[in-house]
Scaffold this motif. Structure first.
Motif, PDB file in Angstrom:
ATOM      1  N   PRO A  73      -7.236  -5.440  -5.173  1.00 13.57           N
ATOM      2  CA  PRO A  73      -7.091  -6.554  -4.229  1.00 13.57           C
ATOM      3  C   PRO A  73      -5.617  -6.931  -4.083  1.00 13.57           C
ATOM      4  O   PRO A  73      -4.833  -6.835  -5.028  1.00 13.57           O
ATOM      5  CB  PRO A  73      -7.882  -7.685  -4.897  1.00 13.57           C
ATOM      6  CG  PRO A  73      -7.898  -7.333  -6.355  1.00 13.57           C
ATOM      7  CD  PRO A  73      -7.934  -5.836  -6.415  1.00 13.57           C
ATOM      8  N   GLY A  74      -5.251  -7.346  -2.871  1.00 10.07           N
ATOM      9  CA  GLY A  74      -3.873  -7.754  -2.627  1.00 10.07           C
ATOM     10  C   GLY A  74      -3.032  -6.722  -1.914  1.00 10.07           C
ATOM     11  O   GLY A  74      -1.854  -6.969  -1.635  1.00 10.07           O
ATOM     12  N   LEU A  75      -3.633  -5.575  -1.585  1.00 13.79           N
ATOM     13  CA  LEU A  75      -2.868  -4.547  -0.886  1.00 13.79           C
ATOM     14  C   LEU A  75      -2.356  -5.020   0.470  1.00 13.79           C
ATOM     15  O   LEU A  75      -1.313  -4.565   0.942  1.00 13.79           O
ATOM     16  CB  LEU A  75      -3.725  -3.286  -0.698  1.00 13.79           C
ATOM     17  CG  LEU A  75      -4.008  -2.455  -1.955  1.00 13.79           C
ATOM     18  CD1 LEU A  75      -4.970  -1.328  -1.631  1.00 13.79           C
ATOM     19  CD2 LEU A  75      -2.714  -1.893  -2.534  1.00 13.79           C
ATOM     20  N   ASP A  76      -3.086  -5.934   1.095  1.00 14.03           N
ATOM     21  CA  ASP A  76      -2.684  -6.399   2.423  1.00 14.03           C
ATOM     22  C   ASP A  76      -1.426  -7.260   2.379  1.00 14.03           C
ATOM     23  O   ASP A  76      -0.868  -7.594   3.426  1.00 14.03           O
ATOM     24  CB  ASP A  76      -3.819  -7.162   3.105  1.00 14.03           C
ATOM     25  CG  ASP A  76      -4.351  -8.317   2.264  1.00 14.03           C
ATOM     26  OD1 ASP A  76      -4.046  -8.371   1.053  1.00 14.03           O
ATOM     27  OD2 ASP A  76      -5.068  -9.163   2.820  1.00 14.03           O
ATOM     28  N   ASN A  77      -0.954  -7.619   1.179  1.00 15.34           N
ATOM     29  CA  ASN A  77       0.297  -8.382   1.074  1.00 15.34           C
ATOM     30  C   ASN A  77       1.543  -7.506   1.133  1.00 15.34           C
ATOM     31  O   ASN A  77       2.659  -8.018   1.212  1.00 15.34           O
ATOM     32  CB  ASN A  77       0.332  -9.163  -0.252  1.00 15.34           C
ATOM     33  CG  ASN A  77      -0.607 -10.352  -0.242  1.00 15.34           C
ATOM     34  OD1 ASN A  77      -0.870 -10.941   0.793  1.00 15.34           O
ATOM     35  ND2 ASN A  77      -1.131 -10.688  -1.411  1.00 15.34           N
ATOM     36  N   LEU A  78       1.372  -6.180   1.081  1.00 14.21           N
ATOM     37  CA  LEU A  78       2.518  -5.289   1.016  1.00 14.21           C
ATOM     38  C   LEU A  78       3.174  -5.117   2.384  1.00 14.21           C
ATOM     39  O   LEU A  78       2.496  -5.045   3.405  1.00 14.21           O
ATOM     40  CB  LEU A  78       2.094  -3.940   0.444  1.00 14.21           C
ATOM     41  CG  LEU A  78       1.555  -3.971  -0.990  1.00 14.21           C
ATOM     42  CD1 LEU A  78       1.148  -2.579  -1.436  1.00 14.21           C
ATOM     43  CD2 LEU A  78       2.583  -4.561  -1.950  1.00 14.21           C
ATOM     44  N   ASP A  79       4.495  -5.031   2.372  1.00 15.87           N
ATOM     45  CA  ASP A  79       5.289  -4.891   3.594  1.00 15.87           C
ATOM     46  C   ASP A  79       4.881  -3.613   4.328  1.00 15.87           C
ATOM     47  O   ASP A  79       5.019  -2.513   3.787  1.00 15.87           O
ATOM     48  CB  ASP A  79       6.775  -4.820   3.211  1.00 15.87           C
ATOM     49  CG  ASP A  79       7.704  -4.858   4.409  1.00 15.87           C
ATOM     50  OD1 ASP A  79       7.299  -4.455   5.510  1.00 15.87           O
ATOM     51  OD2 ASP A  79       8.870  -5.281   4.239  1.00 15.87           O
ATOM     52  N   PRO A  80       4.387  -3.723   5.580  1.00 13.47           N
ATOM     53  CA  PRO A  80       3.927  -2.534   6.295  1.00 13.47           C
ATOM     54  C   PRO A  80       5.026  -1.511   6.523  1.00 13.47           C
ATOM     55  O   PRO A  80       4.755  -0.311   6.618  1.00 13.47           O
ATOM     56  CB  PRO A  80       3.395  -3.080   7.626  1.00 13.47           C
ATOM     57  CG  PRO A  80       3.615  -4.540   7.628  1.00 13.47           C
ATOM     58  CD  PRO A  80       4.137  -4.972   6.312  1.00 13.47           C
ATOM     59  N   ARG A  81       6.298  -1.948   6.609  1.00 14.74           N
ATOM     60  CA  ARG A  81       7.381  -0.993   6.817  1.00 14.74           C
ATOM     61  C   ARG A  81       7.559  -0.107   5.589  1.00 14.74           C
ATOM     62  O   ARG A  81       7.801   1.105   5.719  1.00 14.74           O
ATOM     63  CB  ARG A  81       8.686  -1.735   7.119  1.00 14.74           C
ATOM     64  CG  ARG A  81       8.683  -2.491   8.431  1.00 14.74           C
ATOM     65  CD  ARG A  81       9.953  -3.303   8.598  1.00 14.74           C
ATOM     66  NE  ARG A  81      10.106  -4.294   7.529  1.00 14.74           N
ATOM     67  CZ  ARG A  81      11.149  -5.107   7.427  1.00 14.74           C
ATOM     68  NH1 ARG A  81      12.139  -5.034   8.305  1.00 14.74           N
ATOM     69  NH2 ARG A  81      11.212  -5.988   6.437  1.00 14.74           N
TER      70      ARG A  81
ATOM     71  N   ILE B  52       1.233   3.202  -4.923  1.00 13.28           N
ATOM     72  CA  ILE B  52       1.404   1.832  -4.449  1.00 13.28           C
ATOM     73  C   ILE B  52       2.865   1.439  -4.674  1.00 13.28           C
ATOM     74  O   ILE B  52       3.378   1.571  -5.789  1.00 13.28           O
ATOM     75  CB  ILE B  52       0.485   0.856  -5.232  1.00 13.28           C
ATOM     76  CG1 ILE B  52      -0.983   1.228  -5.038  1.00 13.28           C
ATOM     77  CG2 ILE B  52       0.747  -0.582  -4.790  1.00 13.28           C
ATOM     78  CD1 ILE B  52      -1.471   1.145  -3.609  1.00 13.28           C
ATOM     79  N   PRO B  53       3.571   0.976  -3.648  1.00  9.04           N
ATOM     80  CA  PRO B  53       4.976   0.579  -3.849  1.00  9.04           C
ATOM     81  C   PRO B  53       5.119  -0.512  -4.909  1.00  9.04           C
ATOM     82  O   PRO B  53       4.366  -1.485  -4.921  1.00  9.04           O
ATOM     83  CB  PRO B  53       5.398   0.071  -2.465  1.00  9.04           C
ATOM     84  CG  PRO B  53       4.477   0.757  -1.514  1.00  9.04           C
ATOM     85  CD  PRO B  53       3.168   0.868  -2.235  1.00  9.04           C
ATOM     86  N   TYR B  54       6.089  -0.323  -5.768  1.00  2.54           N
ATOM     87  CA  TYR B  54       6.349  -1.242  -6.885  1.00  2.54           C
ATOM     88  C   TYR B  54       7.623  -2.049  -6.610  1.00  2.54           C
ATOM     89  O   TYR B  54       7.565  -3.251  -6.345  1.00  2.54           O
ATOM     90  CB  TYR B  54       6.474  -0.419  -8.163  1.00  2.54           C
ATOM     91  CG  TYR B  54       6.892  -1.177  -9.408  1.00  2.54           C
ATOM     92  CD1 TYR B  54       6.233  -2.329  -9.827  1.00  2.54           C
ATOM     93  CD2 TYR B  54       7.938  -0.707 -10.209  1.00  2.54           C
ATOM     94  CE1 TYR B  54       6.614  -3.000 -10.986  1.00  2.54           C
ATOM     95  CE2 TYR B  54       8.316  -1.362 -11.380  1.00  2.54           C
ATOM     96  CZ  TYR B  54       7.659  -2.511 -11.753  1.00  2.54           C
ATOM     97  OH  TYR B  54       8.033  -3.171 -12.899  1.00  2.54           O
TER      98      TYR B  54
END
Length: 363
Positions: free
Chosen positions: A102-110, A126-128
């Motif tokens: 959960p929370g993947l939708d918070n990641l910067d789309p760029r 997953i970008p860190y």
């Protein structure tokens, strides 16, 4: 063996491995100086999972372990390009179960889109945290050594006229061809993501000219050396240089450290959370990634290590002096000049590695 015991034993043998509860253990392999002091203890307190935490200082060290197999690690943190792409192609990583994250939708789309260039569909990583490769320097030492303001260019490192002078106060270069050659290409006006063997030879010849002036080829020692004033300039990662600046300030030793994105542009690195294919505790690994996706958790890591994170919901929890620092969160006009080093054909990788060994040896 009594019948109930026999039935229980048979049931356990038939039970799919994925359905069995994992032991509460997690083995993490991460970059040095790349996590907050309380991240691991906070995760252990929240989940009851005991963590073993080891560190490395180059993508090459991590990749060697992954490609050999049976590393014993559950979480690794390769840079997206070209390393994650190569590890995916080699079958070294396990696809993620995003239903557990959960929370993947918070990641910067760029940043998600950049990672997808080597990980289509973002299936494996997953970008860190992220950074750029540029110039860390001691303004007072550099200006005193050169007798002038330093140029806003990779010339500070790659022009022998500057390098020969800076050798007296200490110059360091990252020990990785994946970072150094694109920077050299940029300085020479060549495509930073080019794959021309002729361009590679041109860049290697230029680097060999400054090799005698390089005190160290190393990918982590320059942090302390900048902080203590033992170096005056380094090709390094933005977050590392900011860490050096912070250490000098905490030590109150009078050493000033600054970071500069050269006018030629800079390579952007996105470090990824990934799970080895043979990870012994993949469920616990997913739990750790989910923990890091919490905005307050990842913001605390940024506050501790001064590397920007890609979690847009975390920005409000990042210390104002960090989120407002252009060396950590560069403005848009600077970010437009960033580029990524995409995976290369195997023959080019071999040629680049050989060229790098010749550069370091001065041959």
């Amino acid at each position: 063996m009594r019948l109930p015991t026999l039935i229980a034993a048979i049931f356990l043998l038939l039970l799919p491995l994925a359905a069995r509860a994992e032991e509460p253990v997690l083995h993490i392999y991460n970059w040095s100086d790349y996590i907050a002091p309380d991240t691991i203890s906070g995760f252990e307190a929240e989940t009851g999972i005991r963590v073993t935490y080891d560190v490395y200082d180059s993508n090459e060290v991590l990749e060697a372990k992954l490609l050999a197999g049976h590393s014993g690690y559950d979480i690794v943190v390769p840079s997206a390009s070209p390393y994650l792409g190569r590890q995916i192609a080699a079958g070294a990583l396990r696809p993620l179960d995003k239903s557990k994250l959960p929370g993947l939708d918070n990641l910067d789309p760029r940043i998600i889109a950049l990672a997808a260039r080597v990980d289509p569909g973002n299936r494996y990583g997953i970008p860190y945290l992220w950074s750029v490769t540029g110039i860390g320097y001691n303004p007072a030492l550099v200006e005193r050594t050169l007798g002038a303001q330093p140029p806003d260019s990779f010339a500070l490192l790659f022009d022998p006229a500057y390098a020969s002078k800076l050798a007296t106060c200490g110059m360091s270069i990252l020990d990785t061809p994946q970072e150094v050659f694109p920077a050299a290409f940029s300085y020479l006006g060549l495509p930073p993501d080019g794959r021309s063997l002729a361009d590679l030879d041109t860049a290697a010849a230029m680097l060999r000219r400054i090799q005698p002036d390089v005190r160290k080829f190393h990918s982590s020692q320059y942090i302390n050396d900048l902080a203590t004033g033992d170096l005056c300039v380094a090709l390094g990662y933005s977050g590392d240089v900011i860490q050096a600046r912070n250490r000098a300030q905490e030590a109150e030793n009078g050493v000033e450290v600054a970071f500069r994105v050269p006018r030629e542009g800079a390579q952007m690195a996105v470090d990824m959370l990934a799970i080895p294919r043979d990870a012994p505790h993949p469920d616990n690994a997913h739990a750790f990634i989910a923990y890091l996706l919490q905005p307050k958790v990842i913001a605390a890591i940024t506050n501790a290590v001064s590397y920007p994170n890609p979690n847009l919901a975390a920005i409000e929890f990042v210390a104002p002096e960090i989120r407002g620092d252009p060396g950590i969160y560069p403005p848009e006009e600077v970010r437009r000049h960033f580029y990524m080093n995409l995976p290369s054909p195997r023959d080019y990788e071999r040629a680049r590695t050989r060229a790098w060994m010749r550069v370091k040896s001065g041959c």
